[in-house]
Design a protein around this motif. Structure first.
Motif, PDB file in Angstrom:
ATOM      1  N   THR A  39      29.451  38.517  33.076  1.00  0.00           N
ATOM      2  CA  THR A  39      30.450  38.062  34.048  1.00  0.00           C
ATOM      3  C   THR A  39      30.439  38.920  35.301  1.00  0.00           C
ATOM      4  OG1 THR A  39      32.059  39.388  32.807  1.00  0.00           O
ATOM      5  CG2 THR A  39      32.036  37.034  32.384  1.00  0.00           C
ATOM      6  N   GLY A  40      30.036  40.176  35.169  1.00  0.00           N
ATOM      7  CA  GLY A  40      30.058  41.073  36.325  1.00  0.00           C
ATOM      8  C   GLY A  40      29.429  42.404  35.975  1.00  0.00           C
ATOM      9  N   ASN A  41      29.529  43.356  36.874  1.00  0.00           N
ATOM     10  CA  ASN A  41      28.908  44.656  36.661  1.00  0.00           C
ATOM     11  C   ASN A  41      29.700  45.477  35.641  1.00  0.00           C
ATOM     12  OD1 ASN A  41      27.247  43.739  38.672  1.00  0.00           O
ATOM     13  ND2 ASN A  41      28.070  45.082  40.251  1.00  0.00           N
ATOM     14  N   LEU A  42      29.084  46.547  35.177  1.00  0.00           N
ATOM     15  CA  LEU A  42      29.762  47.445  34.239  1.00  0.00           C
ATOM     16  C   LEU A  42      30.903  48.174  34.935  1.00  0.00           C
ATOM     17  CD1 LEU A  42      26.829  49.236  32.368  1.00  0.00           C
ATOM     18  CD2 LEU A  42      28.013  47.134  31.749  1.00  0.00           C
ATOM     19  N   HIS A  43      31.938  48.504  34.161  1.00  0.00           N
ATOM     20  CA  HIS A  43      33.013  49.345  34.681  1.00  0.00           C
ATOM     21  C   HIS A  43      33.124  50.602  33.817  1.00  0.00           C
ATOM     22  CE1 HIS A  43      35.518  47.873  31.396  1.00  0.00           C
ATOM     23  NE2 HIS A  43      35.456  46.619  31.843  1.00  0.00           N
ATOM     24  N   LEU A  44      34.124  51.409  34.097  1.00  0.00           N
ATOM     25  CA  LEU A  44      34.241  52.707  33.438  1.00  0.00           C
ATOM     26  C   LEU A  44      34.469  52.577  31.934  1.00  0.00           C
ATOM     27  CD1 LEU A  44      33.974  55.497  34.633  1.00  0.00           C
ATOM     28  CD2 LEU A  44      36.459  55.661  34.726  1.00  0.00           C
ATOM     29  N   GLY A  45      35.073  51.475  31.513  1.00  0.00           N
ATOM     30  CA  GLY A  45      35.252  51.249  30.081  1.00  0.00           C
ATOM     31  C   GLY A  45      33.920  51.106  29.365  1.00  0.00           C
ATOM     32  N   HIS A  46      32.977  50.381  30.017  1.00  0.00           N
ATOM     33  CA  HIS A  46      31.629  50.273  29.444  1.00  0.00           C
ATOM     34  C   HIS A  46      30.951  51.647  29.415  1.00  0.00           C
ATOM     35  CE1 HIS A  46      32.178  46.082  31.128  1.00  0.00           C
ATOM     36  NE2 HIS A  46      31.828  45.807  29.882  1.00  0.00           N
ATOM     37  N   ALA A  47      31.166  52.418  30.488  1.00  0.00           N
ATOM     38  CA  ALA A  47      30.529  53.736  30.579  1.00  0.00           C
ATOM     39  C   ALA A  47      30.985  54.647  29.441  1.00  0.00           C
ATOM     40  CB  ALA A  47      30.846  54.372  31.928  1.00  0.00           C
ATOM     41  N   LEU A  48      32.253  54.536  29.053  1.00  0.00           N
ATOM     42  CA  LEU A  48      32.758  55.327  27.927  1.00  0.00           C
ATOM     43  C   LEU A  48      31.965  55.005  26.666  1.00  0.00           C
ATOM     44  CD1 LEU A  48      34.788  57.174  26.476  1.00  0.00           C
ATOM     45  CD2 LEU A  48      36.305  55.194  26.270  1.00  0.00           C
ATOM     46  N   THR A  49      31.747  53.716  26.415  1.00  0.00           N
ATOM     47  CA  THR A  49      30.972  53.299  25.240  1.00  0.00           C
ATOM     48  C   THR A  49      29.559  53.872  25.299  1.00  0.00           C
ATOM     49  OG1 THR A  49      32.219  51.220  25.142  1.00  0.00           O
ATOM     50  CG2 THR A  49      30.148  51.308  23.920  1.00  0.00           C
ATOM     51  N   VAL A  50      28.942  53.771  26.475  1.00  0.00           N
ATOM     52  CA  VAL A  50      27.571  54.257  26.646  1.00  0.00           C
ATOM     53  C   VAL A  50      27.489  55.754  26.370  1.00  0.00           C
ATOM     54  CG1 VAL A  50      25.726  54.648  28.333  1.00  0.00           C
ATOM     55  CG2 VAL A  50      26.898  52.436  28.248  1.00  0.00           C
ATOM     56  N   VAL A  51      28.421  56.508  26.917  1.00  0.00           N
ATOM     57  CA  VAL A  51      28.389  57.969  26.749  1.00  0.00           C
ATOM     58  C   VAL A  51      28.561  58.359  25.284  1.00  0.00           C
ATOM     59  CG1 VAL A  51      29.639  60.102  27.252  1.00  0.00           C
ATOM     60  CG2 VAL A  51      29.138  58.488  29.091  1.00  0.00           C
ATOM     61  N   MET A  52      29.518  57.704  24.605  1.00  0.00           N
ATOM     62  CA  MET A  52      29.753  58.024  23.189  1.00  0.00           C
ATOM     63  C   MET A  52      28.524  57.715  22.344  1.00  0.00           C
ATOM     64  SD  MET A  52      33.705  57.098  22.352  1.00  0.00           S
ATOM     65  CE  MET A  52      33.518  57.893  20.771  1.00  0.00           C
ATOM     66  N   GLU A  53      27.956  56.529  22.558  1.00  0.00           N
ATOM     67  CA  GLU A  53      26.814  56.113  21.730  1.00  0.00           C
ATOM     68  C   GLU A  53      25.560  56.923  22.069  1.00  0.00           C
ATOM     69  OE1 GLU A  53      26.366  51.892  21.661  1.00  0.00           O
ATOM     70  OE2 GLU A  53      28.411  51.553  20.936  1.00  0.00           O
ATOM     71  N   ASP A  54      25.391  57.231  23.350  1.00  0.00           N
ATOM     72  CA  ASP A  54      24.237  58.036  23.748  1.00  0.00           C
ATOM     73  C   ASP A  54      24.312  59.421  23.112  1.00  0.00           C
ATOM     74  OD1 ASP A  54      21.844  58.413  25.043  1.00  0.00           O
ATOM     75  OD2 ASP A  54      22.763  59.106  26.902  1.00  0.00           O
ATOM     76  N   SER A  55      25.518  59.988  23.050  1.00  0.00           N
ATOM     77  CA  SER A  55      25.691  61.303  22.428  1.00  0.00           C
ATOM     78  C   SER A  55      25.304  61.262  20.955  1.00  0.00           C
ATOM     79  CB  SER A  55      27.156  61.756  22.565  1.00  0.00           C
ATOM     80  OG  SER A  55      27.539  61.850  23.914  1.00  0.00           O
ATOM     81  N   ILE A 108      23.262  45.243  35.795  1.00  0.00           N
ATOM     82  CA  ILE A 108      23.747  46.020  34.650  1.00  0.00           C
ATOM     83  C   ILE A 108      22.647  46.935  34.113  1.00  0.00           C
ATOM     84  CG2 ILE A 108      24.600  45.864  32.268  1.00  0.00           C
ATOM     85  CD1 ILE A 108      25.988  43.233  33.096  1.00  0.00           C
ATOM     86  N   THR A 109      21.427  46.415  34.066  1.00  0.00           N
ATOM     87  CA  THR A 109      20.298  47.234  33.619  1.00  0.00           C
ATOM     88  C   THR A 109      20.144  48.469  34.505  1.00  0.00           C
ATOM     89  OG1 THR A 109      19.117  45.312  32.730  1.00  0.00           O
ATOM     90  CG2 THR A 109      17.808  47.271  33.206  1.00  0.00           C
ATOM     91  N   SER A 110      20.249  48.258  35.818  1.00  0.00           N
ATOM     92  CA  SER A 110      20.147  49.370  36.762  1.00  0.00           C
ATOM     93  C   SER A 110      21.272  50.378  36.539  1.00  0.00           C
ATOM     94  CB  SER A 110      20.205  48.828  38.195  1.00  0.00           C
ATOM     95  OG  SER A 110      20.215  49.878  39.124  1.00  0.00           O
ATOM     96  N   GLN A 111      22.495  49.866  36.310  1.00  0.00           N
ATOM     97  CA  GLN A 111      23.622  50.757  36.059  1.00  0.00           C
ATOM     98  C   GLN A 111      23.385  51.604  34.808  1.00  0.00           C
ATOM     99  OE1 GLN A 111      26.701  47.559  36.153  1.00  0.00           O
ATOM    100  NE2 GLN A 111      27.846  49.007  37.433  1.00  0.00           N
ATOM    101  N   LEU A 112      22.939  50.961  33.733  1.00  0.00           N
ATOM    102  CA  LEU A 112      22.714  51.668  32.468  1.00  0.00           C
ATOM    103  C   LEU A 112      21.647  52.751  32.629  1.00  0.00           C
ATOM    104  CD1 LEU A 112      22.850  48.674  29.947  1.00  0.00           C
ATOM    105  CD2 LEU A 112      24.481  50.557  30.086  1.00  0.00           C
ATOM    106  N   LYS A 113      20.601  52.430  33.347  1.00  0.00           N
ATOM    107  CA  LYS A 113      19.526  53.407  33.522  1.00  0.00           C
ATOM    108  C   LYS A 113      19.989  54.597  34.360  1.00  0.00           C
ATOM    109  CE  LYS A 113      15.636  50.295  32.739  1.00  0.00           C
ATOM    110  NZ  LYS A 113      14.422  49.641  33.282  1.00  0.00           N
ATOM    111  N   LYS A 114      20.856  54.339  35.352  1.00  0.00           N
ATOM    112  CA  LYS A 114      21.349  55.430  36.194  1.00  0.00           C
ATOM    113  C   LYS A 114      22.331  56.341  35.458  1.00  0.00           C
ATOM    114  CE  LYS A 114      20.576  53.295  40.689  1.00  0.00           C
ATOM    115  NZ  LYS A 114      21.182  52.780  41.947  1.00  0.00           N
ATOM    116  N   THR A 115      22.946  55.825  34.374  1.00  0.00           N
ATOM    117  CA  THR A 115      23.814  56.699  33.573  1.00  0.00           C
ATOM    118  C   THR A 115      22.999  57.656  32.723  1.00  0.00           C
ATOM    119  OG1 THR A 115      23.945  55.199  31.651  1.00  0.00           O
ATOM    120  CG2 THR A 115      25.592  54.892  33.396  1.00  0.00           C
TER     121      THR A 115
END
Length: 544
Positions: A9-25, A89-96
């Motif tokens: 529906t749209g780009n990632l927001h900070l809520g998605h980033a929280l999920t990414v950080v937790m799972e990446d850790s 979204i792919t670009s956002q994920l890679k930049k995180t």
């Protein structure tokens, strides 16, 4: 592990980033201790949400409504939107810096997924869990689609109140709620001691044209004497029977209920218990757009606007007994749009989940499914204890078209192959059906042998424990004979100053890249102006 697929529906927001950080850790930790880690990135087609966003953008840019386009044209528009969003979204994920295994990327409407979803639907149907039936369902007039019980929110109001429907609704002004209107039905063949009319309290005079009976509780000493008599409808002059049913609350309103099976869930259940009175064809007076039909001079008026007009007519007919202010009132609204839910009688595809739910509840009881934090265990149990069938049909363009074909005699064939000379169901499946299959499909189902535990850990936000986690458990266990995962970790949500979770439709989101790269206030304001949010929603943010 699976990254919960962001909606396109749209780009990632900070809520998605929280999920990414937790799972990446978690993934990086396990790599450090020598384990092989597969962390699957993916994207969800998000049926209702994506279609709504694309419709809004289409109208904003061109002034064209979806109904003015061919189905294939609108579908292509959604596909173009999806492609842009996936790239961003792919670009956002890679930049995180997320250490995702990009070679295993999935999308819930690619060819592999579509084929597996079709096979799953056919399997559940052949196993007796999916059936087609005409039932009263939750209908959102803004979406023009059915939604499940779990997608219905409730607004609590105290006493007489004014509520403004969603800005996506066709009705923009305030609607009065919390009032019980007293309607008078002339009592026919009455005894000398009987009143001239029976007074009925209703919050929905707009449904009067679909009344089929009045009902009282047989244990109501005051009103039970009217059972078996008849009344004349004040607007249609139809003769309606007065019946007895214990579902009528003696202490609510006047203790007499008007029974309108097509527009109320309690009334529908009453009608089902009295087939000799109601038969199989129930009257309806509100269409899919939320406008009145078979209502004489009120035809074509929105249900949220017609109430005062009907009351005015009743007053002229001396059939209005005034109003009673209610205490606490619950208003059901669509969680997707905020529009008032309209119960509607429609033939849809449903899934019976009771047996599958119990199988998973047994696994929880045996200790085979562990949730972290522990407090989420009961939330999962509560969801799995809900026994009503799951409505799978959605009246949308964007999604997995249901693999069912109607024959000339009206009967249906469910098949993963095209059935010639039959009309395919135009409806699509609830997005959560395909999302619930992700653990199996990413591991190769139905074409490869599934590992004993397909996913080691399911990590996601605690707000979708029922919508997604519970449904993954029941669907995947039935299809594969094994649990899709045994450990569940649920995190909290990033919320705004008003306590609301981040939502693109509310405009209260922060792009993770703005934290990584920085952004000026002017640029943030311009982004809001360029968004699909309407001016009223933007003004609520107080940035201008």
């Amino acid at each position: 592990m699976i990254l919960p697929p962001p909606n396109v529906t749209g780009n990632l927001h900070l809520g998605h980033a929280l999920t990414v950080v937790m799972e990446d850790s978690i993934c990086r930790y396990h790599r450090r201790i020598g384990k092989n880690v597969e962390w699957y990135p993916g994207f969800d087609h998000a049926g209702i949400a994506t279609q709504t966003v694309v419709e809004r953008q289409l109208f904003k840019e061109t002034g064209i409504l979806r109904s003015q386009m061919l189905k294939d044209e609108f579908f292509q528009r959604c596909n173009e939107w999806k492609d842009i969003r996936i790239n961003t979204i792919t670009s956002q994920l890679k930049k995180t810096g997320a250490s995702l295994n990009w070679k295993n990327t999935y999308y819930t409407m690619d060819d592999k997924f579509s084929s597996a979803v079709t096979l799953a639907f056919c399997r559940f149907h052949s196993d007796g869990f999916i059936f087609r039936e005409k039932k009263l369902i939750n209908w959102c007039p803004t979406l023009r689609s059915a939604i499940s019980d779990q997608e219905v929110d409730s607004i609590t109001v105290e006493g007489k109140s004014k509520v403004t429907p969603s800005l996506q609704s066709s009705v923009k002004k305030e609607v009065e709620v919390g009032v019980l209107h007293l309607i008078r039905y002339e009592l026919l063949n009455r005894a000398s001691s009987d009143p001239e009319y029976l007074e009925v309290g209703t919050t929905r005079p707009e449904t009067l044209f679909a009344d089929m009976a009045l009902a009282v509780n047989p244990n109501d000493q005051k009103n039970c004497k009217f059972i078996g008599k008849s009344v004349k409808h004040p607007l249609t002059d139809k003769v309606l029977p007065v019946i007895g049913d214990e579902a009528v609350k003696i202490d609510k309103g006047t203790g007499i209920l008007k029974v309108t099976p097509s527009h109320d869930f309690v009334d529908y259940d009453i009608a089902k218990r009295h087939p000799d009175i109601f038969g199989n064809n129930y009257l309806s007076c509100i269409d899919e757009e939320g406008k009145l039909i078979d209502a004489g001079k009120f035809n074509g008026i929105d249900r949220l606007e017609v109430k005062p007009k009907i009351i005015e007519e009743l007053i002229c007919l001396e059939a209005y007994g005034g109003a009673i202010e209610q205490g606490t009132t619950q208003i059901p609204v669509c969680s997707r749009t905020g529009d008032f839910i309209e119960p509607m009688l429609k033939e849809q595809w449903f899934m019976e989940c009771k047996e599958m739910n119990q199988n998973v509840l047994n696994e929880i009881e045996r200790g085979n499914i562990i949730t972290f934090p522990e407090g989420n265990r009961q939330k999962l149990i509560d969801w799995l204890s809900y026994d009503e069938p799951w409505c799978l049909s959605r009246q949308l363009v964007w999604g997995h078209q249901i693999p069912a074909y109607q024959q000339s005699d009206g009967s249906w064939i469910v098949s993963d192959k095209t059935i010639e000379n039959c009309k395919r169901d135009n409806d699509v499946l609830d997005t959560w059906f395909s999302s619930a299959l992700i653990p199996l499909i990413v591991r190769g189902w139905p074409y490869s042998k599934i590992p004993t535990v397909p996913i080691n850990l399911m990590e996601t936000g605690n707000d979708i424990i029922g919508f997604w986690v519970a449904r993954m458990l029941i669907l995947c266990q039935h299809l594969s004979g094994k649990l899709p995962f045994e450990k569940i970790l649920l995190h909290g949500l990033v919320r705004d100053s008003a306590g609301r979770k981040m939502s693109k439709s509310l405009g209260n989101v922060i792009d993770p890249l703005d934290i990584i790269e920085g952004i000026s206030q002017d640029s943030m304001i311009q982004r809001l102006k360029d968004s699909n949010l309407c001016e009223q929603e933007i003004s609520k943010l107080g940035v201008f």
